[in-house]
Scaffold this motif. Structure first.
Motif, PDB file in Angstrom:
ATOM      1  N   THR A  17       2.034  15.222  14.977  1.00 27.55           N
ATOM      2  CA  THR A  17       0.781  15.746  14.463  1.00 27.55           C
ATOM      3  C   THR A  17       0.409  14.952  13.222  1.00 27.55           C
ATOM      4  O   THR A  17       1.278  14.373  12.559  1.00 27.55           O
ATOM      5  N   HIS A  18      -0.892  14.903  12.911  1.00 27.18           N
ATOM      6  CA  HIS A  18      -1.404  14.053  11.836  1.00 27.18           C
ATOM      7  C   HIS A  18      -2.258  14.881  10.874  1.00 27.18           C
ATOM      8  O   HIS A  18      -3.002  15.770  11.305  1.00 27.18           O
ATOM      9  N   THR A  19      -2.175  14.559   9.592  1.00 26.47           N
ATOM     10  CA  THR A  19      -3.037  15.188   8.593  1.00 26.47           C
ATOM     11  C   THR A  19      -3.696  14.102   7.746  1.00 26.47           C
ATOM     12  O   THR A  19      -3.327  12.922   7.824  1.00 26.47           O
ATOM     13  N   ALA A  20      -4.655  14.524   6.931  1.00 23.03           N
ATOM     14  CA  ALA A  20      -5.367  13.572   6.092  1.00 23.03           C
ATOM     15  C   ALA A  20      -4.430  12.854   5.131  1.00 23.03           C
ATOM     16  O   ALA A  20      -4.627  11.677   4.810  1.00 23.03           O
ATOM     17  N   GLY A  21      -3.392  13.545   4.672  1.00 24.62           N
ATOM     18  CA  GLY A  21      -2.447  12.926   3.758  1.00 24.62           C
ATOM     19  C   GLY A  21      -1.411  12.059   4.433  1.00 24.62           C
ATOM     20  O   GLY A  21      -0.769  11.218   3.778  1.00 24.62           O
ATOM     21  N   TYR A  22      -1.235  12.241   5.744  1.00 25.78           N
ATOM     22  CA  TYR A  22      -0.218  11.496   6.504  1.00 25.78           C
ATOM     23  C   TYR A  22      -0.831  11.115   7.849  1.00 25.78           C
ATOM     24  O   TYR A  22      -0.512  11.694   8.889  1.00 25.78           O
TER      25      TYR A  22
END
Length: 230
Positions: A170-175
């Motif tokens: 899974t991906h987030t704005a910080g990573y």
């Protein structure tokens, strides 16, 4: 008799294209369906930040302290995949070039690869985020590669043939390279006789498999099954 797991429980408490980046919060557009009466295989992922790899195939560690447990049940004859996704310690908004930010990618350990399935992102208040359901192919991700969606032509039989060639993340704005990642590991299905009919209370019997033995990770957990007769 068919051998059918009814539910894959959480195994542990600790567990790209040229599109503009989006929050990746919309539900996947592949068909949401009911859980089928039988499955042909099951897999689990113990996702950690140290396994994340960037587009240059170099380590790109994800969010410190975050973990993910992704459990998948597949009926490849019907092209249906059911999922139970759990994230702990993931913070910030989701972000991905794909329609959602939670995927199965095709790539071996240590290298990057294209997404093949986009799942609804786990949601929740506080430390834990979860998502569960079933998707039916053909699968699409919203990521374009060589003029076509990266899910085009993909079949769940490819996972069954070589599960270690696929990973969940899974991906987030910080990573953006990934908060957590882990390769798919098969979960044994043998030893549970089931039928398409329902079970009564006298037929139900839980059978536990140690996740440490299955995954060799030392994490505590179990796979729950229910025995029923047609």
């Amino acid at each position: 008799m068919r051998r059918t797991p009814v539910r894959l429980a959480a195994l542990s408490a600790v567990t790209v294209g040229a599109l503009a980046l989006s929050g990746g919060t919309a539900l996947a557009q592949d068909g949401q369906v009911d859980e089928p009466s039988s499955f042909t295989s099951m897999f689990t992922v113990m996702a950690t930040p140290d396994m994340v790899i960037g587009q240059n195939n170099q380590p790109a560690p994800g969010e410190p302290g975050a973990t993910g447990t992704f459990d998948y049940r597949i009926n490849s004859d019907e092209e249906v995949i059911c999922y139970d996704l759990r994230l702990e310690g993931v913070t910030g908004e989701y972000q991905s070039p794909a329609r959602t930010a939670t995927h199965i990618h095709e790539a071996a350990s240590g290298v990057s690869g294209p997404p093949r399935i986009a799942f609804p992102n786990p949601e929740g208040d506080g430390e834990v985020r979860t998502s569960s359901g079933c998707l039916k192919g053909p699968f699409t991700t919203g990521v374009m590669a060589n003029g076509q969606d990266s899910g085009t032509g993909f079949s769940l039989k490819q996972i069954e043939a070589n599960p270690s060639a696929f990973f969940g993340d899974t991906h987030t704005a910080g990573y953006t390279a990934g908060t957590v990642r882990g390769q798919l590991t098969p979960v044994p299905m043998g030893g549970v006789e089931t039928g398409a009919g329902g079970a009564d209370a006298g037929d139900a019997a839980p059978i536990a498999l140690g996740a440490a033995a299955v995954l060799a990770t030392g994490a505590a957990g179990a796979v729950a099954y229910r025995r029923s007769r047609a």
